[in-house]
Design a protein around this motif. Structure first.
Motif, PDB file in Angstrom:
ATOM      1  N   GLU A 119       0.813  -1.217   0.000  1.00 21.09           N
ATOM      2  CA  GLU A 119       0.000   0.000   0.000  1.00 21.09           C
ATOM      3  C   GLU A 119       0.850   1.272   0.000  1.00 21.09           C
ATOM      4  N   ILE A 120       2.167   1.135   0.054  1.00 21.78           N
ATOM      5  CA  ILE A 120       3.045   2.293  -0.106  1.00 21.78           C
ATOM      6  C   ILE A 120       3.124   2.645  -1.585  1.00 21.78           C
ATOM      7  N   GLU A 121       2.937   3.914  -1.912  1.00 27.45           N
ATOM      8  CA  GLU A 121       3.009   4.395  -3.292  1.00 27.45           C
ATOM      9  C   GLU A 121       4.324   5.170  -3.450  1.00 27.45           C
ATOM     10  N   LEU A 122       5.383   4.450  -3.816  1.00 31.84           N
ATOM     11  CA  LEU A 122       6.719   5.059  -3.881  1.00 31.84           C
ATOM     12  C   LEU A 122       6.993   5.655  -5.252  1.00 31.84           C
ATOM     13  N   THR A 123       7.474   6.897  -5.240  1.00 34.25           N
ATOM     14  CA  THR A 123       8.043   7.521  -6.429  1.00 34.25           C
ATOM     15  C   THR A 123       9.528   7.685  -6.175  1.00 34.25           C
ATOM     16  N   LEU A 124      10.362   7.029  -6.986  1.00 39.26           N
ATOM     17  CA  LEU A 124      11.808   7.073  -6.826  1.00 39.26           C
ATOM     18  C   LEU A 124      12.414   7.785  -8.029  1.00 39.26           C
ATOM     19  N   ASP A 125      13.025   8.948  -7.784  1.00 40.06           N
ATOM     20  CA  ASP A 125      13.683   9.715  -8.842  1.00 40.06           C
ATOM     21  C   ASP A 125      15.189   9.504  -8.752  1.00 40.06           C
ATOM     22  N   LEU A 126      15.794   8.939  -9.795  1.00 43.19           N
ATOM     23  CA  LEU A 126      17.236   8.740  -9.833  1.00 43.19           C
ATOM     24  C   LEU A 126      17.878   9.917 -10.567  1.00 43.19           C
ATOM     25  N   ASP A 127      18.731  10.643  -9.857  1.00 39.68           N
ATOM     26  CA  ASP A 127      19.352  11.844 -10.414  1.00 39.68           C
ATOM     27  C   ASP A 127      20.641  12.105  -9.654  1.00 39.68           C
ATOM     28  N   ASP A 128      21.737  12.290 -10.368  1.00 41.28           N
ATOM     29  CA  ASP A 128      23.026  12.503  -9.711  1.00 41.28           C
ATOM     30  C   ASP A 128      23.225  13.926  -9.201  1.00 41.28           C
ATOM     31  N   ARG A 129      22.381  14.865  -9.636  1.00 42.46           N
ATOM     32  CA  ARG A 129      22.557  16.230  -9.152  1.00 42.46           C
ATOM     33  C   ARG A 129      22.130  16.326  -7.681  1.00 42.46           C
ATOM     34  N   ARG A 130      22.596  17.357  -7.015  1.00 44.76           N
ATOM     35  CA  ARG A 130      22.248  17.564  -5.608  1.00 44.76           C
ATOM     36  C   ARG A 130      20.883  18.240  -5.517  1.00 44.76           C
ATOM     37  N   VAL A 131      19.837  17.431  -5.354  1.00 43.25           N
ATOM     38  CA  VAL A 131      18.488  17.981  -5.305  1.00 43.25           C
ATOM     39  C   VAL A 131      18.247  18.660  -3.957  1.00 43.25           C
ATOM     40  N   ASP A 132      17.349  19.639  -3.962  1.00 41.12           N
ATOM     41  CA  ASP A 132      16.931  20.313  -2.732  1.00 41.12           C
ATOM     42  C   ASP A 132      15.695  19.578  -2.217  1.00 41.12           C
ATOM     43  N   VAL A 133      15.875  18.793  -1.176  1.00 43.59           N
ATOM     44  CA  VAL A 133      14.822  17.895  -0.707  1.00 43.59           C
ATOM     45  C   VAL A 133      13.567  18.647  -0.302  1.00 43.59           C
ATOM     46  N   ALA A 134      13.716  19.817   0.314  1.00 39.31           N
ATOM     47  CA  ALA A 134      12.550  20.546   0.807  1.00 39.31           C
ATOM     48  C   ALA A 134      11.807  21.257  -0.315  1.00 39.31           C
ATOM     49  N   SER A 135      12.515  22.073  -1.101  1.00 37.20           N
ATOM     50  CA  SER A 135      11.843  22.886  -2.105  1.00 37.20           C
ATOM     51  C   SER A 135      11.340  22.082  -3.287  1.00 37.20           C
ATOM     52  N   GLU A 136      11.913  20.882  -3.521  1.00 35.77           N
ATOM     53  CA  GLU A 136      11.488  20.082  -4.662  1.00 35.77           C
ATOM     54  C   GLU A 136      10.465  19.015  -4.278  1.00 35.77           C
ATOM     55  N   GLY A 137       9.984  19.066  -3.055  1.00 32.35           N
ATOM     56  CA  GLY A 137       8.858  18.229  -2.675  1.00 32.35           C
ATOM     57  C   GLY A 137       9.157  16.781  -2.358  1.00 32.35           C
ATOM     58  N   TYR A 138      10.402  16.471  -1.976  1.00 31.63           N
ATOM     59  CA  TYR A 138      10.746  15.084  -1.630  1.00 31.63           C
ATOM     60  C   TYR A 138      10.518  14.841  -0.136  1.00 31.63           C
ATOM     61  N   ASP A 139      10.147  13.619   0.195  1.00 25.72           N
ATOM     62  CA  ASP A 139      10.073  13.230   1.600  1.00 25.72           C
ATOM     63  C   ASP A 139      11.469  13.017   2.156  1.00 25.72           C
ATOM     64  N   ALA A 140      12.378  12.516   1.306  1.00 23.47           N
ATOM     65  CA  ALA A 140      13.755  12.293   1.744  1.00 23.47           C
ATOM     66  C   ALA A 140      14.622  12.069   0.510  1.00 23.47           C
ATOM     67  N   ILE A 141      15.925  12.117   0.727  1.00 24.32           N
ATOM     68  CA  ILE A 141      16.880  11.773  -0.321  1.00 24.32           C
ATOM     69  C   ILE A 141      17.811  10.696   0.212  1.00 24.32           C
ATOM     70  N   VAL A 142      18.275   9.839  -0.682  1.00 19.81           N
ATOM     71  CA  VAL A 142      19.349   8.899  -0.374  1.00 19.81           C
ATOM     72  C   VAL A 142      20.570   9.398  -1.125  1.00 19.81           C
ATOM     73  N   ARG A 143      21.677   9.548  -0.408  1.00 15.56           N
ATOM     74  CA  ARG A 143      22.860  10.132  -1.024  1.00 15.56           C
ATOM     75  C   ARG A 143      24.122   9.414  -0.563  1.00 15.56           C
ATOM     76  N   HIS A 144      25.177   9.602  -1.364  1.00 19.02           N
ATOM     77  CA  HIS A 144      26.505   9.078  -1.035  1.00 19.02           C
ATOM     78  C   HIS A 144      27.465  10.251  -0.937  1.00 19.02           C
TER      79      HIS A 144
END
Length: 298
Positions: A119-144
């Motif tokens: 029942e989880i509706e996951l949207t996973l965006d793969l992008d190497d740029r440094r996204v702004d988690v807050a302003s771009e509407g993400y719940d979280a980012i996974v980063r290295h």
């Protein structure tokens, strides 16, 4: 009567800065978003958005309404929270992650989790740029890498080692450097999203930055790996990318007497925003799936 979906559409447009981006985030058509916002404006008898051919901005009424609308639009999240209190992880979740790590390790770790919680509706965006988690509407980012944004709350998922590597053919033709100073005379393959100071080593007096001669700059880790295997130069790669090539001999680790600065695989969410139970459960699952030390280390 105000409709929740109209308020949610307006908040998404205000956060995204465009109807197109809001439609992408909500997985709706632009026409549906436009109609919902227009219907909200008719219900309020007010103009919330100022539209031109080049940009979209909030009117004074829009700015005032947005402050309260954000709270109202959280009703859907509140419903998900109630379901999660009863032991069911449900609702939308939007995550951003880097391309190479996402393809190689994040995806395989996520699939069992999603199968266990359908029942989880996951949207996973793969992008190497440094996204702004807050302003771009993400719940979280996974980063290295290193953690630079102090506005984020960070959960460490796994340790990450980077190795200085080159192909046997490159080392046979150019020699094997044995010190940091000797690296300056070699050809380097660099990751553009880290800037000029990509090669950082733990020295006796602190961090030491090495800038080898430029052979190639690329914004993707898989292609850096391929370029190193092809013999174009030396690369500093995480083991989650170069591990198999080191094990089978296509790449050789270079020992210059100092280790690259330690880094992590981490999940981060905006400060001040309470993470949902499904986001915490996902982080716990990923941490266990990656292992300590992580399973990709050679």
């Amino acid at each position: 009567m105000l409709k929740i979906e109209g308020i949610a559409a307006f908040v998404a447009v205000a956060e995204a800065g465009s109807i197109s981006e809001a439609a992408r985030r909500l997985r709706l058509s632009k026409s549906v978003i436009s109609e919902r916002v227009a219907d909200l404006e008719r219900s309020l008898n007010a103009t919330l958005l100022h539209r031109t051919t080049r940009k979209l901005t909030l009117t004074e009424d829009g700015i005032a309404f947005r402050e309260r609308a954000v709270r109202i639009s959280e009703v859907e999240a509140a419903a998900s929270d109630l379901a999660e209190r009863r032991g069911t992880l449900t609702g939308p979740l939007r995550i951003a992650a880097p391309v190479s790590f996402g393809r190689l390790h994040l995806g395989p770790a996520l699939y069992p989790f999603l199968a266990a919680h359908p029942e989880i509706e996951l949207t996973l965006d793969l992008d190497d740029r440094r996204v702004d988690v807050a302003s771009e509407g993400y719940d979280a980012i996974v980063r290295h890498g290193v953690i630079a944004d102090s506005r984020l709350v960070v959960w460490k998922l796994a340790k990450s080692r980077r190795l200085l590597v080159a192909s046997p053919d490159y080392l046979a033709g150019h020699g094997t450097p044995a010190s940091l100073a000797e690296l300056n005379d070699h050809r380097g393959i660099f990751y553009t999203n880290r800037g000029a100071a990509d090669w950082r080593f733990e020295g006796p007096t602190g961090s030491t930055v090495i800038r080898a001669r430029l052979a190639l700059r690329i914004n993707n880790g898989d292609m850096i790996h391929d370029a190193a295997v092809a013999g174009l130069g030396i690369a500093l790669l995480p083991t989650f990318i170069c591990g198999p090539a080191v094990r089978d001999g296509r790449l050789r680790e270079i020992d210059v007497g100092f280790r690259p600065e330690p880094e992590f695989i981490y999940m981060a969410h905006p400060e001040g925003r309470r993470p949902s139970a499904k986001l915490r459960a996902m982080a716990d699952h990923l941490k266990k799936a990656f292992g300590d030390p992580p399973h990709w280390d050679p």
